[in-house]
Design an enzyme around this catalytic site. Structure first.
Site, short mmCIF file in Angstrom:
data_model
loop_
_atom_site.label_atom_id
_atom_site.label_comp_id
_atom_site.label_asym_id
_atom_site.label_seq_id
_atom_site.Cartn_x
_atom_site.Cartn_y
_atom_site.Cartn_z
N ASP A 153 1.36 -1.08 0.04
CA ASP A 153 0.27 0.31 0.29
C ASP A 153 1.20 1.12 0.07
O ASP A 153 2.15 0.71 0.28
CB ASP A 153 -0.45 0.14 1.68
CG ASP A 153 -2.19 -0.07 1.27
OD1 ASP A 153 -2.37 -1.02 0.01
OD2 ASP A 153 -2.81 -0.51 2.71
N ASP A 162 -4.52 -2.33 4.66
CA ASP A 162 -4.96 -2.27 6.22
C ASP A 162 -6.42 -2.28 5.57
O ASP A 162 -6.64 -2.02 7.32
CB ASP A 162 -4.42 -0.61 6.47
CG ASP A 162 -4.83 0.05 5.09
OD1 ASP A 162 -5.49 0.67 4.42
OD2 ASP A 162 -4.11 1.80 5.27
N ASP A 195 -9.06 -5.14 1.85
CA ASP A 195 -7.96 -5.87 1.10
C ASP A 195 -8.19 -7.44 1.61
O ASP A 195 -7.29 -8.74 1.61
CB ASP A 195 -7.03 -5.40 2.32
CG ASP A 195 -6.73 -3.30 1.77
OD1 ASP A 195 -6.58 -3.24 0.52
OD2 ASP A 195 -6.07 -3.18 2.51
#
Length: 1154
Positions: free
Chosen positions: A459, A780, A784
């Site tokens: 990310d 997070d 996801d």
């Protein structure tokens, strides 16, 4: 947990008696009332609330709590609630007792054989042959005339038993301490889980276990609900109840339609407040836990049947409903017939290797016994022509027992039962140390898989950047400000609209609080992007709190919360004149398309056409994005009093907007990230960035991090473009197309969670490279989850991560920092290397000991190394060596080589060269000593000694030399890549030094004072020096071996390959079912019993599965198919049989519950 079931039952009946009393403890609801209320859903539940309490407010009054202020934070009141309604805590399953672990360690097949041999040997030693016809039995009994010696015959049997006991205790103690460690780790994780409640009108974060009935809890996107409750007020709340019902569709919750919120379910969208009505064992999850607990005892008995049932169950596997419906069914058909691949690369290789070694050992020991027996029979009855006399039988049997013990000894030494131990110690040690490096490992094998990682999909926000966002540029009233404008420079109308739009249209849980320490930055609580906007309001010398007090959360008319599909958030409020105003904020390129007006410098509306939009994108948004800023558009729309829109038609409502401002938010790159990424690239790991941000921002940040190197051939794609490239005309994903994209792809921007999952799955399934990629993913958000689960290793953020992400992950980064991932790679490679070091050492000992015992037995009818000595050697090389070599700390040098990959064998050519090279040296020394040692030292020969003869110096020297060579070879084993300096960093590992010295000390004691039990005679100082000298020769010989280039030795085979390619291609089958070991399918039960150790480790490590509190246990009440499709959630928490039983009869389960 069985008694817990009863206790909760008693509790239940007591509470029913209380109903006759006015009401429980002065509260207006009894426990039983609340329990039965929580079993209702939807309209039924609403009806019940209205009948019994009037409305949710009435329920709050009965529970003596306020929907807005919450409970008074009063310790006695909270304690009273805990006594009446129970604590929010579900007692864990009882750990195995030490005796139980000892019993399990005794199941080891080689140990059982040894015990039998020792007991037979003991029995025979107490049996004195009748009469004095020992002459008739030949020289068999010679040397046993001496009374004292004959009596000492029992010692060997007793010594074998003693060493068996030692091995068992060591194994049991290891298992016990491991279990204890994991329980500690798990309780730590549970204590860290906090939830937001309102007490005394203040928002507080309290540990989940501290929640009580009557608490008012704030529920938001990404939460895992810790207790049952009734919704008081909600905004666009959607819950994933699949863990309870098996239905994968999200359930919409609202105070006026379906207000029941259940523990263990996940909040997928929206926010709200609920009053807690049931906690701990009385919540829906708790009730199921209790059912499961009651099944725990019976489960042991069903264990046998379970094995058969599981196979049938695997055939009936049904998937959850999924977006890729079509693919799923075909996958299902394949899934039924193919076992799951091993989760861990290392375990696959170890299993294969251990099986190969075990087979070889079995063959060798059988041949040894057969040769000894034949030799004895031919020598006694054919050559010497004796007749088998009845009274001689015990003497002969004693001989046969001795041969049997020698055979078993060969087997014991050949089988590396230290392997599971080494793996366990190495992993447990690494996990403990990784905690210090901010890696909280939830699944043990992830730690080692990480060492093989070839790709990391990371990310951007919070991992590569600091996740402390600030507005640095803005476009307001036709002006582009490169820094924060002064409040006086703005038209009051624009300023007022901006402040209201930001303050109202953001989660009210997001706040900016004063710094904790003097001179520190203000604390950002909640969503970081919203914090940046609120910070912007403060920078403009305004305050958001008064605006929020003026429009409290329950006055908000309609809220469209942020989700990954909308990429925007909108809130509608009712205006004093009866009309409505909608505030909207979101990704600038998405929201600007919905704007038809914009505020000019005087705060008046002017038309905003497509042409203006393109110009704005070019002149304002792209330059901001190229500076690495995230651009957010803030807009509003007014509805006049007469025209209330259809709020369900979101596209209609959120359109025709007026743009107030576009702001550029900076999220600076963490200072340590570029260096960490450089280390990854040097270590052969490709880092890719997957982000929801726009492509220019993403590209700018990727360049700052070093993901994009100038002059490199790479791709940066947006989600849409990515999908166009990988899908065919029918819109299906094609692996060949994906294989053309992913190798060069470095940045995927504006990506949806599905894109992330597609990319990860595509890289894992790809067969285009030389070897299968091992992919790590960071995430997070709730969205996801699928990608984290699919990845070989999923990293969730400990600080910013939602509960759902943590649930799906393998490792939690407690500091949300990319550098911690690099540490995880280092530890993973270190685990792999530690185990290779241990193998190199152990296999050398194995080869030498087996050949010595085998040839010695065949030539001299007696193994030069006695059973007890062999067991001592086994102890050194198993337990101690695994401790010493498995606790080597990692060094930066580990990051200088490429990953091993899935197919690289465990024992490389270099290691094979070392193993065979050292074996040649050791065998030469030992055979020289065996056949000409007595001449060299001028002592009596120990060969051909009769039964029960006293220990000879000759054989003691052989034993001592053997152990000395092992000790020095242990130092050689510290390096496996052919390095010359084997002492490098030896003092950084005190465990290694103390074990080598300790073993040396014990060896001196054994040789000098071991006497008959260890078959040792004390040696003189000169003999000791010779033994030491030969031992040190190992180090010099190691240098000679290092000089021979491995590339010349083409003849050497490698061993311990990973699972074959055919097994790897069925990766997609790995999604859903219990693990089935390949090895277990091809082996006979007997051969693999010892390596049950490996599986036992896995099972105990799965204590960690208890983290899956939610998704695992509510399985009992799911439909059968959904239980099975999610069975992997319950992995090994207990054998899934009873889950299947209770699920198969939902009626009985539900009956017992109500």
């Amino acid at each position: 947990m069985g008694d817990m079931a009863n206790s909760s039952g008693e509790f239940y009946s007591k509470s029913q008696q209380q109903r006759e009393a006015p009401h429980a403890g002065g509260f207006g609801c009894t426990l039983a009332e609340l329990r039965s209320l929580m079993e209702l859903r939807g309209a039924e539940a609403l009806q019940k609330i209205q009948e019994a309490y009037g409305d949710v407010g009435g329920l709050c009054r009965r529970l003596k709590t306020s929907p807005t202020e919450g409970l008074a934070d009063n310790a006695t009141d909270l304690e009273k609630r805990r006594q009446i309604y129970g604590q929010n805590f579900i007692p864990p399953k009882q750990p195995k007792t030490f005796l139980r672990l000892v019993w399990e360690a005794l199941q080891d097949v080689t140990l059982i054989i040894l015990e039998v041999a020792a007991i037979v040997s003991l029995g025979l030693s107490f049996y004195a042959p009748p009469g004095q016809e020992s002459e008739a039995c030949g020289n068999v009994a010679a040397g046993a005339e001496d009374e004292g010696e004959a009596e000492a015959g029992w010692i060997e049997g007793a010594a074998i038993l003693l060493s068996v006991i030692c091995v068992v205790l060591v194994t049991a103690f290891n298992d016990w301490s491991k279990e204890k460690q994991f329980r500690g780790l798990q309780s730590r994780i549970e204590q860290e889980q906090k939830f937001t409640v309102i007490r005394n009108g203040q928002l507080l974060q309290v540990p989940v276990a501290a929640l009580v009935v009557g608490d008012i809890a704030q529920v938001k996107y990404g939460d895992l609900l810790p207790a049952d409750g009734v919704l008081i007020q909600g905004n666009d709340l959607k819950i994933d109840e699949s863990s309870l019902t098996g239905e994968s569709d999200h359930v919409r919750k609202s105070a006026d339609k379906d207000p029941m919120l259940l523990s263990g379910t996940h909040v997928m969208e929206g926010s709200g407040r609920m009053v807690v009505t049931a906690v701990g064992v009385n919540s829906q999850t708790g009730i199921i836990f209790t059912l499961l607990g009651a099944g725990g005892e019976e489960e042991e008995k069903k264990d046998k049947r379970a094995k058969k049932q599981d196979v049938a169950v695997a055939m009936e596997m049904q998937p959850l409903k999924s977006a890729e419906g079509g693919e799923m069914e075909e996958r299902e058909k394949k899934r039924a017939s193919v076992p799951k691949k091993e989760k861990s690369v290392l375990q696959g290789k170890l299993t294969k290797l251990a099986v190969q070694i075990g087979k070889a050992g079995l063959v060798m020991s059988a041949i040894t016994v057969i040769i000894l027996v034949l030799y004895f029979v031919i020598e006694t009855f054919v050559v010497q022509g004796r007749v088998w006399l009845a009274e001689c039988t015990p003497v002969y049997v004693q001989y046969f027992v001795k041969f049997f013990i020698i055979g078993v000894t060969v087997l014991v030494v050949a089988v590396p039962e230290g392997l599971p131990l080494a793996v366990t110690i190495s992993l447990a040690y690494s996990v403990k140390k990784m905690m210090k490096d901010n890696n909280l490992v939830r699944h043990l094998d992830a730690c080692e898989t990480m060492g093989n990682a070839t790709a990391i999909c990371s990310d951007k926000t919070g991992t590569l950047t600091t996740n402390r966002m600030t507005v640095v540029q803005s476009y307001l009233g036709d002006t582009h400000y490169k820094e924060i404008p002064a409040a006086s420079a703005l038209t009051p109308k624009i300023l007022d609209l901006l402040v209201h739009a930001i303050s109202i249209n953001s989660a009210y849980t997001t706040k900016i609080l004063p710094p904790e320490k003097e001179g520190a930055l203000p604390r950002q609580v909640g969503n970081k992007t919203e914090c940046a906007l609120l910070g912007f309001v403060l920078d403009l010398e305004r305050d958001f709190q008064p605006v929020r007090e003026q429009v409290p959360e329950d006055k908000l008319y309609k809220v469209y919360t942020f989700n990954s599909v909308r990429k925007s958030m909108s809130t509608a409020i009712r205006m004093p004149d009866g009309g409505f105003r909608l505030f909207s904020k979101g990704a600038s390129e998405i929201l600007l398309k919905k704007c038809s007006n914009i505020l000019n410098s005087n705060g008046e509306l002017r038309n905003f056409r497509d042409r203006d939009r393109d110009e704005m994108v070019k002149k304002i948004i792209e330059p901001m994005a190229c500076d690495g800023l995230r651009t957010i558009c803030i807009a509003y729309r007014d509805f006049s009093a007469g025209q209330e829109p259809d709020w369900d038609n979101e596209n209609e409502v959120v359109s025709d907007l007026t743009c107030i401002a576009v702001v550029g938010i900076e999220d600076p790159v963490r200072p340590e990230v570029p260096e960490a990424i450089r280390k990854c690239q040097r270590a052969g790991i490709t880092v890719r960035m997957v982000t929801g941000d726009n492509i220019n921002t993403a590209r700018a940040i990727a360049a700052k991090c070093g993901i994009l190197q100038p002059g490199e051939d790479f791709l940066c794609l947006e989600g849409k473009e990515f999908n166009l490239r990988i899908r065919n005309e029918k819109g299906e994903i094609e692996q060949e197309r994906l294989d053309k994209v992913w190798p060069k792809l470095r940045v995927l921007a504006r990506s949806s969670p599905t894109d992330k999952h597609t990319l990860v799955k595509g890289i894992i399934d790809s067969t285009s490279g030389e070897q299968r990629q091992v992919v790590a993913v960071t995430g997070d958000g709730t969205n996801d989850g699928p990608a984290l689960k699919k990845a070989d290793v999923g990293f969730a953020m400990g600080i910013a991560g939602t509960d759902v992400a943590k649930e799906a992950s393998d490792i939690i980064l407690t500091d949300d920092n990319f550098t911690s991932i690099v540490k995880a790679v280092m530890w993973g490679r270190n685990v792999y290397d530690s185990i290779s070091k241990f193998l190199q050492f152990q296999l050398t000992v194995n080869v030498v000991a087996v050949i010595v015992a085998f040839t010695g037995a065949c030539i001299t009818q007696d193994s030069p190394l006695k059973a007890v000595q062999m067991l001592w050697v086994n102890l050194i090389m198993d337990t101690f060596a695994s401790l010493a070599l498995a606790t080597e700390p990692p060094t930066e040098a580990l990051l200088l080589r490429k990953p091993y990959g899935r197919d690289k064998p465990l024992i490389s050519r270099t290691m094979m060269k070392n193993i065979l090279g050292h074996a040649v040296y050791q065998l030469t020394v030992i055979f020289t000593l065996l056949f000409v040692g007595e001449l060299f030292f001028d002592i009596d020969s120990g060969r051909n000694a009769p039964l029960h003869s006293p220990p000879s110096e000759h054989y003691t020297i052989i034993f001592n030399t053997f152990v000395m060579m092992q000790l020095f070879n242990e130092i050689n084993a510290r390096k496996i890549h052919g390095e010359r300096n084997v002492f490098d960093g030896i003092f950084s590992n005190p465990i290694f030094c103390s074990i080598v010295l300790g073993t040396f000390g014990i060896q001196i004691v054994i040789v000098q004072f071991g006497g008959k039990p260890f078959s040792c005679a004390p040696l003189s100082a000169q003999q000791w020096l010779w033994c030491l000298f030969v031992g040190i020769g190992e180090l010099l010989w190691g240098q000679v071996i290092a000089t021979i280039p491995t590339s010349r030795l083409k003849c050497l085979k490698e061993a311990g390959h990973g699972p074959g390619t055919d097994e790897m291609t069925d990766e997609d089958l790995a999604d859903g079912e219990e693990e089935i070991d390949h090895a277990e399918r091809e082996l006979r039960r007997g051969q693999i019993l010892w390596f049950r150790g490996l599986n036992r480790i896995q099972t105990q490590m799965e204590v960690v599965s208890t983290f899956k509190r939610s998704a695992s246990f509510q399985g009992a009440l799911r439909r059968r198919s959904s239980v099975l499709s999610q069975l992997h959630d319950v992995t090994n928490l207990s054998t899934p049989t009873h889950l299947i039983l209770s699920a198969a009869s939902p009626t009985s389960a539900a009956g017992s519950e109500s």
